[in-house]
Design a protein around this motif. Structure first.
Motif, mmCIF file in Angstrom:
data_model
loop_
_atom_site.group_PDB
_atom_site.id
_atom_site.type_symbol
_atom_site.label_atom_id
_atom_site.label_comp_id
_atom_site.label_asym_id
_atom_site.label_seq_id
_atom_site.Cartn_x
_atom_site.Cartn_y
_atom_site.Cartn_z
ATOM 1 N N GLY A 232 -0.080 -6.614 8.053
ATOM 2 C CA GLY A 232 1.178 -7.071 7.477
ATOM 3 C C GLY A 232 1.789 -6.127 6.470
ATOM 4 N N ALA A 233 2.564 -6.708 5.569
ATOM 5 C CA ALA A 233 3.353 -5.952 4.598
ATOM 6 C C ALA A 233 2.458 -5.215 3.598
ATOM 7 C CB ALA A 233 4.295 -6.898 3.866
ATOM 8 N N PRO A 234 2.990 -4.132 3.011
ATOM 9 C CA PRO A 234 2.139 -3.267 2.178
ATOM 10 C C PRO A 234 1.866 -3.776 0.770
ATOM 11 C CG PRO A 234 4.357 -2.362 2.319
ATOM 12 C CD PRO A 234 4.330 -3.543 3.238
ATOM 13 N N GLN A 235 2.728 -4.653 0.226
ATOM 14 C CA GLN A 235 2.591 -5.056 -1.170
ATOM 15 C C GLN A 235 2.092 -6.502 -1.282
ATOM 16 O OE1 GLN A 235 2.958 -2.900 -3.568
ATOM 17 N NE2 GLN A 235 3.681 -1.293 -2.195
ATOM 18 N N PRO A 236 1.242 -6.801 -2.278
ATOM 19 C CA PRO A 236 0.699 -8.160 -2.424
ATOM 20 C C PRO A 236 1.757 -9.246 -2.600
ATOM 21 C CG PRO A 236 -0.547 -6.604 -3.763
ATOM 22 C CD PRO A 236 0.650 -5.861 -3.249
ATOM 23 N N PRO B 246 -7.570 -7.092 8.449
ATOM 24 C CA PRO B 246 -7.858 -6.070 7.439
ATOM 25 C C PRO B 246 -6.971 -4.848 7.643
ATOM 26 C CG PRO B 246 -9.865 -6.807 8.537
ATOM 27 C CD PRO B 246 -8.734 -7.356 9.320
ATOM 28 N N PRO B 247 -6.737 -4.070 6.593
ATOM 29 C CA PRO B 247 -5.936 -2.854 6.727
ATOM 30 C C PRO B 247 -6.467 -1.946 7.834
ATOM 31 C CG PRO B 247 -6.341 -3.327 4.416
ATOM 32 C CD PRO B 247 -7.178 -4.295 5.200
ATOM 33 N N GLY B 248 -5.551 -1.424 8.625
ATOM 34 C CA GLY B 248 -5.919 -0.524 9.703
ATOM 35 C C GLY B 248 -6.295 -1.198 11.001
ATOM 36 N N VAL B 249 -6.355 -2.544 10.999
ATOM 37 C CA VAL B 249 -6.731 -3.278 12.208
ATOM 38 C C VAL B 249 -5.482 -3.960 12.767
ATOM 39 C CG1 VAL B 249 -8.115 -5.145 13.168
ATOM 40 C CG2 VAL B 249 -9.055 -3.690 11.358
ATOM 41 N N LYS B 250 -5.246 -3.784 14.069
ATOM 42 C CA LYS B 250 -4.134 -4.462 14.725
ATOM 43 C C LYS B 250 -4.513 -4.732 16.168
ATOM 44 C CE LYS B 250 -0.416 -2.259 15.715
ATOM 45 N NZ LYS B 250 0.837 -1.461 15.651
#
Length: 371
Positions: A160-164, A235-239
């Motif tokens: 998803g989006a980069p910012q919390p 998680p980041p990097g997973v799609k």
């Protein structure tokens, strides 16, 4: 506005979308950005230097009142959108605001009304209305090639989006507000008014207050349906692979563009305004910049290509807005559409929380803006 019809701009927010807008605005003739604003003053200064903007400020409210400004371009975090739009209206500035217009329908309604009362134009950043691929799909659906009603479905899973703040219910609203709102708006554009919304949502990753994963069904009065299976909870990097298609009683359309070595000589759709026999590269299309959707119908052994010219939808929407300001005509997608799409988003959150179907005869949808 100036007699030369130059359009002057104050840009609020120097993040990813603000930078993207500046890239476009700098290419447009007779458009000049006078000031950029960002709470991170060094970033505002660096952005101004990079794009040749003469002034910068850390206070977006100061930019709203900047002398000589015709237009305010709002690329701030979502929770500041309504406040910035209302402020721009008070100063008599026309407004382009990134979507969504607010985090609650009543706040969006108030911001839209402020622009109407001030007599300034408002366009909201539903860039998919300018996406030639989506418009080509809309043309196929409207042609009856798939039959009606149809089911438009999309499945995706990313981090998803980069910012919390995107995942905070009070700051960004999560993907079913921030991202899926493009689908709600385009669904209304294509199918008309909404009849009901049903959703099952959850928070996949801890520390978030907005749902990041779920399944949504939006049924329209027309009988057509939008189905979303979305997650911004990986998680980041997973799609995962995306699914994007339209199913109808007479056929199916894949909206995931892909290249094929062989293009059939059968009839194809070219762009979103034309249907050509053996379309080839008509209408001045650049053969190196063509996109393809794929139409499957009974009795055909191969999917048939739906050919369109790839385009920069962000550039197209900003061009349309500048032209509306310069020529004093209605914007392509304004406050009423923005409020209506946000009401769908609010219904999705409500249904996801309560487990019940939200019927839209319980809500008042605003009439569409004049085109």
């Amino acid at each position: 506005m100036h007699a030369s019809k130059e359009v002057t701009v104050a840009l609020l927010g120097c993040g990813r979308f603000g930078q993207r807008h500046l890239e476009v605005l700098n290419r447009l003739p007779d458009v000049r950005v006078l000031v950029v604003a960002d709470i991170d003053e060094p970033r505002a200064q660096q952005t101004a230097f990079r794009f040749g903007v003469p002034s910068f400020t850390a206070d977006f409210r100061e930019a709203l009142a900047w002398p000589g400004v015709d237009v305010v371009d709002v690329c701030l975090p979502t929770f500041l959108h309504a406040q910035a739009v209302e402020g721009a209206a008070r100063h008599g500035r026309h407004v382009f605001c990134e979507k969504p217009l607010a985090l609650r329908a009543e706040d969006a309604q108030r911001a839209a009304r402020a622009c109407e009362d001030a007599g300034v134009k408002l366009q909201v950043g539903f860039c998919r209305r300018f996406d030639n691929g989506w418009l080509a799909a809309a043309e196929v659906i409207r042609s009856g090639a798939l039959g009606r009603p149809v089911v438009w479905r999309h499945a995706t899973g990313t981090s998803g989006a980069p910012q919390p703040w995107f995942f905070d219910r009070e700051l960004g609203g999560g993907p079913f507000v921030d991202g899926a709102i493009h689908w709600y708006d385009f669904g209304r554009f294509l199918f008309g008014e909404v009849e009901s919304v049903q959703a099952a949502t959850r928070i996949m990753r801890p520390g978030r207050t907005a749902p990041d994963t779920g399944i949504v069904s939006v049924r329209f009065v027309s009988g057509d349906e939008l189905q979303l299976m979305w997650s911004w909870g990986l998680p980041p990097g997973v799609k995962v692979d995306e699914l994007h298609e339209v199913l109808g009683p007479e056929g199916a359309l894949s909206m995931r563009p892909r290249q094929q070595d062989k293009i059939s000589d059968a009839a194809v759709f070219v762009d979103h305004d034309h249907r050509k026999e053996n379309g080839g590269h008509a209408n001045g299309a650049d053969p190196g910049n063509l996109g393809y959707l794929w139409l499957r119908r009974p009795g055909q052994t191969e999917a048939q290509p739906v050919v369109y010219q790839r385009n920069d939808m962000v550039e197209e929407e900003l061009i349309a807005f500048v032209q509306a300001v310069r020529e004093d005509r209605p914007t392509a997608v304004g406050g009423r559409e923005a409020v209506a799409a946000l009401q769908v988003a609010m219904a999705v959150l409500e249904s996801g929380q309560t487990g019940r179907t939200v019927m839209f005869d319980e809500m008042t949808l605003p009439a569409r803006s004049a085109k």
